[in-house]
Scaffold this motif. Structure first.
Motif, PDB file in Angstrom:
ATOM      1  N   ILE A  81       3.177  -1.979   0.218  1.00 48.30           N
ATOM      2  CA  ILE A  81       1.810  -1.463   0.195  1.00 48.30           C
ATOM      3  C   ILE A  81       1.896   0.057   0.150  1.00 48.30           C
ATOM      4  N   SER A 118      -1.369   3.249   3.826  1.00 48.12           N
ATOM      5  CA  SER A 118      -0.434   2.150   3.587  1.00 48.12           C
ATOM      6  C   SER A 118       0.157   1.607   4.881  1.00 48.12           C
ATOM      7  N   ALA A 153       1.071  -3.476  -3.676  1.00 43.39           N
ATOM      8  CA  ALA A 153      -0.368  -3.243  -3.545  1.00 43.39           C
ATOM      9  C   ALA A 153      -0.634  -1.746  -3.461  1.00 43.39           C
ATOM     10  N   ASP A 154      -1.717  -1.316  -4.090  1.00 46.27           N
ATOM     11  CA  ASP A 154      -2.103   0.098  -4.120  1.00 46.27           C
ATOM     12  C   ASP A 154      -3.391   0.262  -3.312  1.00 46.27           C
ATOM     13  N   PHE A 185       5.664  -8.152  -4.347  1.00 48.87           N
ATOM     14  CA  PHE A 185       4.274  -7.752  -4.534  1.00 48.87           C
ATOM     15  C   PHE A 185       4.159  -6.256  -4.241  1.00 48.87           C
ATOM     16  N   PHE A 244     -10.588  -6.167   0.753  1.00 47.47           N
ATOM     17  CA  PHE A 244      -9.275  -6.181   0.106  1.00 47.47           C
ATOM     18  C   PHE A 244      -8.296  -7.054   0.886  1.00 47.47           C
ATOM     19  N   TYR A 297      -6.388 -10.331  -0.435  1.00 49.38           N
ATOM     20  CA  TYR A 297      -4.934 -10.225  -0.559  1.00 49.38           C
ATOM     21  C   TYR A 297      -4.238 -11.234   0.350  1.00 49.38           C
TER      22      TYR A 297
END
Length: 318
Positions: free
Chosen positions: A278, A287, A214-215, A212, A251, A255
């Motif tokens: 992340i 992050s 994530a931004d 995965f 978020f 998530y």
């Protein structure tokens, strides 16, 4: 047949008793031994690989007599990092196999927790598996394949009776066997999946080894706050700034739920290691803070989670 245990094993017993007398902790008490055995062709090699993935130190085709000195070696060092030994024992050991009962008794005397995993399968299935790989059974001795299987089954009958776990693999694929082992030894569901979360900076490249990605660049950047610029997401002022930003909690809530759903499916499909990346711009602030918070949330569900920061040695530029 008279059983002979190596002398140094007896010395170890004396040492253990002496330690007990002095109320000193016995390293063997925290040591575990798992014997992986069963019918040839029933999946011992796959089981050994799965157990190794669980964190056990695995030794294949170990003569039983060597178990005691090996355990002795692994428990004698105060800084030993190995606490779980899995040994694959089978009829390839020939005469050594007869020593197993005496060795198991001796390990009990040493205070070592020992368990037996026995893999079995029907004769018909074993014959098909051997025919598919075109190899003789180790006890076939030039006779029919079924003769070797029946002899092995007879030799292993007592060991099967005393096994802690018996798994019939007749109808299991290699992945189903692995899943069954996790369920048997660790339980089922997401808690059998080890999760690693790492933060990174997009400016240094998107990772290719993550399940995965994530931004979190949608969050306000602490880099532009002078008092936070030289800090990282590991520092409380930065973490508080990031996690209190608009959208951060929403978020993480979404998530976290998505990851839990995926982990449930991964556990069922025999995927027990998941990597989550992340990212923010430079991998120093947002992050890092979000990675640590996601890890905290997942650990609260009983998951085993480790965290790292890919860009931790780079200059601040997030």
């Amino acid at each position: 047949m008279e059983q002979h245990i190596p002398n140094h094993a007896s010395d170890q017993t004396v040492a253990v008793n002496a330690a007990s007398a002095d109320n000193q902790p016995n390293p063997a008490d925290a040591f575990e031994v798992l014997l992986i055995t069963g019918m040839s062709g029933a999946g011992r090699s796959r089981a050994a690989g799965t157990v190794e993935d669980m964190g056990w130190y695995v030794v294949d085709n170990l003569p039983p007599k060597l178990l005691v000195p090996l355990v002795d070696m692994m428990t004698s060092g105060s800084d030993s990092s190995i606490h779980r030994l899995a040994a694959v024992i089978d009829v390839r050991s020939r005469s050594y196999f007869d020593d197993l009962a005496a060795v198991l008794s001796h390990l009990d005397d040493l205070g070592v927790k020992t368990r037996i995993l026995f893999l079995d399968a029907s004769n018909d299935v074993l014959i098909k598996r051997y025919e598919s790989v075109r190899r003789p059974h180790p006890l076939q001795h030039g006779n029919r394949l079924i003769d070797g299987i029946l002899e092995e089954r007879h030799l292993l009958s007592n060991l099967k009776e005393r096994a802690d776990w018996v798994i019939d693999t007749s109808s299991l694929s290699i992945h189903q066997l692995s899943t069954k082992l996790y369920e048997t030894m660790l339980g089922s569901g997401p808690t059998t999946v080890a999760v690693h979360i790492f933060s990174f900076g997009f400016k240094y490249g998107t990772p290719i080894d993550a399940d995965f990605v994530a931004d979190v660049r949608f969050l306000p950047n602490p880099f532009w706050v002078p008092s936070l610029r030289e800090l990282t997401g590991h520092d409380k002022p930065v973490a508080d700034y990031v996690l209190s930003s608009k959208g951060a909690t929403e978020f993480l809530d979404s998530y976290e739920k998505a990851i839990e759903t995926a982990l449930e499916g991964y556990a069922h499909e025999d995927k027990h290691f998941v990597t989550i990346a992340i990212g923010c711009t430079g991998g120093q602030h947002r992050s890092v803070a979000m990675s640590e918070e996601l890890a905290r949330r997942l650990r609260a569900h009983g998951l085993k989670v480790t965290v790292s920061a890919r860009e931790q040695h780079k200059h601040h530029s997030s």
